[in-house]
Scaffold this motif. Structure first.
Motif, PDB file in Angstrom:
ATOM      1  N   CYS A  82       0.831  -1.212   0.000  1.00 15.08           N
ATOM      2  CA  CYS A  82       0.000   0.000   0.000  1.00 15.08           C
ATOM      3  C   CYS A  82       0.858   1.252   0.000  1.00 15.08           C
ATOM      4  O   CYS A  82       1.965   1.284   0.522  1.00 15.08           O
ATOM      5  CB  CYS A  82      -0.901   0.012   1.223  1.00 15.08           C
ATOM      6  SG  CYS A  82      -2.056  -1.387   1.290  1.00 15.08           S
ATOM      7  N   GLY A  98       0.078   5.996   4.124  1.00 18.36           N
ATOM      8  CA  GLY A  98      -1.184   6.510   4.641  1.00 18.36           C
ATOM      9  C   GLY A  98      -2.354   5.563   4.434  1.00 18.36           C
ATOM     10  O   GLY A  98      -3.463   5.857   4.865  1.00 18.36           O
ATOM     11  N   TRP A  99      -2.143   4.416   3.761  1.00 21.30           N
ATOM     12  CA  TRP A  99      -3.217   3.460   3.486  1.00 21.30           C
ATOM     13  C   TRP A  99      -2.795   2.070   3.943  1.00 21.30           C
ATOM     14  O   TRP A  99      -1.622   1.726   3.990  1.00 21.30           O
ATOM     15  CB  TRP A  99      -3.557   3.425   1.999  1.00 21.30           C
ATOM     16  CG  TRP A  99      -4.082   4.741   1.504  1.00 21.30           C
ATOM     17  CD1 TRP A  99      -3.404   5.714   0.899  1.00 21.30           C
ATOM     18  CD2 TRP A  99      -5.432   5.165   1.597  1.00 21.30           C
ATOM     19  NE1 TRP A  99      -4.223   6.769   0.600  1.00 21.30           N
ATOM     20  CE2 TRP A  99      -5.499   6.456   1.024  1.00 21.30           C
ATOM     21  CE3 TRP A  99      -6.613   4.616   2.114  1.00 21.30           C
ATOM     22  CZ2 TRP A  99      -6.671   7.188   0.937  1.00 21.30           C
ATOM     23  CZ3 TRP A  99      -7.780   5.345   2.023  1.00 21.30           C
ATOM     24  CH2 TRP A  99      -7.808   6.623   1.448  1.00 21.30           C
ATOM     25  N   ASP A 159      -7.641   0.174   0.942  1.00 19.26           N
ATOM     26  CA  ASP A 159      -8.695   1.177   1.012  1.00 19.26           C
ATOM     27  C   ASP A 159      -8.976   1.664   2.440  1.00 19.26           C
ATOM     28  O   ASP A 159      -9.959   2.348   2.681  1.00 19.26           O
ATOM     29  CB  ASP A 159      -9.978   0.630   0.387  1.00 19.26           C
ATOM     30  CG  ASP A 159     -10.494  -0.610   1.100  1.00 19.26           C
ATOM     31  OD1 ASP A 159      -9.782  -1.122   1.993  1.00 19.26           O
ATOM     32  OD2 ASP A 159     -11.597  -1.046   0.784  1.00 19.26           O
ATOM     33  N   ASP A 211      -7.800   4.017   5.443  1.00 20.50           N
ATOM     34  CA  ASP A 211      -6.936   5.164   5.758  1.00 20.50           C
ATOM     35  C   ASP A 211      -6.276   4.961   7.131  1.00 20.50           C
ATOM     36  O   ASP A 211      -6.931   4.579   8.096  1.00 20.50           O
ATOM     37  CB  ASP A 211      -7.782   6.450   5.769  1.00 20.50           C
ATOM     38  CG  ASP A 211      -6.946   7.662   6.108  1.00 20.50           C
ATOM     39  OD1 ASP A 211      -5.834   7.790   5.571  1.00 20.50           O
ATOM     40  OD2 ASP A 211      -7.412   8.488   6.932  1.00 20.50           O
ATOM     41  N   ASP A 264      -4.757   6.577  10.393  1.00 17.89           N
ATOM     42  CA  ASP A 264      -4.825   7.855  11.111  1.00 17.89           C
ATOM     43  C   ASP A 264      -3.429   8.165  11.678  1.00 17.89           C
ATOM     44  O   ASP A 264      -3.064   7.722  12.754  1.00 17.89           O
ATOM     45  CB  ASP A 264      -5.857   7.799  12.234  1.00 17.89           C
ATOM     46  CG  ASP A 264      -6.098   9.153  12.883  1.00 17.89           C
ATOM     47  OD1 ASP A 264      -5.349  10.114  12.573  1.00 17.89           O
ATOM     48  OD2 ASP A 264      -7.026   9.255  13.716  1.00 17.89           O
ATOM     49  N   ASN A 291      -6.237  14.427  10.607  1.00 19.93           N
ATOM     50  CA  ASN A 291      -6.090  13.314   9.675  1.00 19.93           C
ATOM     51  C   ASN A 291      -6.796  13.654   8.363  1.00 19.93           C
ATOM     52  O   ASN A 291      -7.887  14.206   8.343  1.00 19.93           O
ATOM     53  CB  ASN A 291      -6.686  12.042  10.285  1.00 19.93           C
ATOM     54  CG  ASN A 291      -6.392  10.827   9.447  1.00 19.93           C
ATOM     55  OD1 ASN A 291      -5.270  10.633   9.008  1.00 19.93           O
ATOM     56  ND2 ASN A 291      -7.411  10.006   9.215  1.00 19.93           N
ATOM     57  N   THR A 292      -6.153  13.324   7.252  1.00 24.15           N
ATOM     58  CA  THR A 292      -6.751  13.482   5.922  1.00 24.15           C
ATOM     59  C   THR A 292      -6.676  12.121   5.233  1.00 24.15           C
ATOM     60  O   THR A 292      -6.034  11.200   5.741  1.00 24.15           O
ATOM     61  CB  THR A 292      -5.987  14.538   5.098  1.00 24.15           C
ATOM     62  OG1 THR A 292      -4.639  14.112   4.922  1.00 24.15           O
ATOM     63  CG2 THR A 292      -6.013  15.900   5.774  1.00 24.15           C
ATOM     64  N   GLU A 293      -7.304  11.963   4.095  1.00 23.50           N
ATOM     65  CA  GLU A 293      -7.261  10.685   3.380  1.00 23.50           C
ATOM     66  C   GLU A 293      -5.851  10.412   2.886  1.00 23.50           C
ATOM     67  O   GLU A 293      -5.315  11.143   2.058  1.00 23.50           O
ATOM     68  CB  GLU A 293      -8.241  10.691   2.210  1.00 23.50           C
ATOM     69  CG  GLU A 293      -9.682  10.572   2.655  1.00 23.50           C
ATOM     70  CD  GLU A 293     -10.610  10.302   1.489  1.00 23.50           C
ATOM     71  OE1 GLU A 293     -10.161   9.849   0.434  1.00 23.50           O
ATOM     72  OE2 GLU A 293     -11.803  10.553   1.671  1.00 23.50           O
ATOM     73  N   GLY A 294      -5.244   9.408   3.468  1.00 23.27           N
ATOM     74  CA  GLY A 294      -3.908   8.991   3.060  1.00 23.27           C
ATOM     75  C   GLY A 294      -2.776   9.832   3.638  1.00 23.27           C
ATOM     76  O   GLY A 294      -1.611   9.589   3.340  1.00 23.27           O
ATOM     77  N   SER A 295      -3.076  10.801   4.488  1.00 24.14           N
ATOM     78  CA  SER A 295      -2.023  11.654   5.025  1.00 24.14           C
ATOM     79  C   SER A 295      -2.527  12.363   6.276  1.00 24.14           C
ATOM     80  O   SER A 295      -3.477  11.907   6.931  1.00 24.14           O
ATOM     81  CB  SER A 295      -1.594  12.663   3.963  1.00 24.14           C
ATOM     82  OG  SER A 295      -0.451  13.376   4.413  1.00 24.14           O
ATOM     83  N   TYR A 296      -1.943  13.495   6.592  1.00 26.36           N
ATOM     84  CA  TYR A 296      -2.345  14.350   7.716  1.00 26.36           C
ATOM     85  C   TYR A 296      -1.941  15.783   7.397  1.00 26.36           C
ATOM     86  O   TYR A 296      -1.138  16.035   6.499  1.00 26.36           O
ATOM     87  CB  TYR A 296      -1.687  13.889   9.032  1.00 26.36           C
ATOM     88  CG  TYR A 296      -0.193  14.123   9.069  1.00 26.36           C
ATOM     89  CD1 TYR A 296       0.326  15.258   9.678  1.00 26.36           C
ATOM     90  CD2 TYR A 296       0.699  13.227   8.482  1.00 26.36           C
ATOM     91  CE1 TYR A 296       1.694  15.491   9.695  1.00 26.36           C
ATOM     92  CE2 TYR A 296       2.052  13.451   8.506  1.00 26.36           C
ATOM     93  CZ  TYR A 296       2.551  14.575   9.113  1.00 26.36           C
ATOM     94  OH  TYR A 296       3.894  14.801   9.145  1.00 26.36           O
TER      95      TYR A 296
END
Length: 178
Positions: free
Chosen positions: A9, A12-13, A23, A25, A27, A43-48
């Motif tokens: 992956c 961040g995933w 799929d 994410d 945190d 937290n953001t999708e796949g990152s921060y």
């Protein structure tokens, strides 16, 4: 990316099983202090992303920007960075660094010791003066007494005690009285 040997992956995933899709994410904010103590981690999708406090910036809120917030303790802002004065360090000049000469500057404890010593010395001087005054006063009271004892030596070299009135007997001058 999943293949016959499992999934690899992107950062961040993650995935649930070896054959599932990446799929889920991660945190990142739960994994440590990514934004230091100068920001809040989101937290953001796949990152921060870090939301930094005023005066702080950068990916992890570790860069101080003195054009937004002034340097402390006499520091000077040059190109967005603080140049600190003697004994001060840190991004915003807020950390004190003692030197060997700092011990020469009297602190509150040193001053209290000095003042306490001076106070004790003054007390002892006053006590001495009062003692001398009382001794002198008592001596005067003894000389006022109506009768005195004077020691004289006879012809054989023996001391004799004689009681006299307050006046010095003639011929004895200023002999000490007891």
């Amino acid at each position: 990316m999943c293949g016959q040997h499992g999934c690899i992956c992107a950062g961040g995933w993650t995935h649930i099983s070896e054959k599932s899709v990446c799929d889920i994410d991660i945190d990142e904010c739960q994994q440590g202090d990514l934004c230091s103590d100068k920001g809040i981690c989101n937290n953001t999708e796949g990152s921060y992303a870090c939301v930094c406090l005023s005066g702080w910036g950068g990916a992890n809120c570790s860069t101080y920007n003195c054009t937004v917030r002034a340097c402390k303790n006499g520091g000077t802002c040059v190109d967005g960075r603080c140049i600190c004065t003697k004994n001060w360090t840190g991004n915003d000049c807020s950390s004190y660094v003692p030197t060997d000469t700092d011990s020469l500057v009297p602190g509150i404890a040193d001053r209290m010791l000095l003042y306490g010593s001076c106070g004790l010395l003054m007390f002892l001087i006053i006590l001495l003066l009062v003692s001398v005054w009382c001794a002198c006063k008592n001596k005067k009271q003894r000389t006022i007494s109506p009768n005195r004892t004077m020691w004289t030596m006879d012809q054989n070299g023996r001391f004799q005690r004689k009681l006299y009135s307050n006046k010095t007997p003639s011929g004895y001058g200023d002999l000490p009285y007891l």
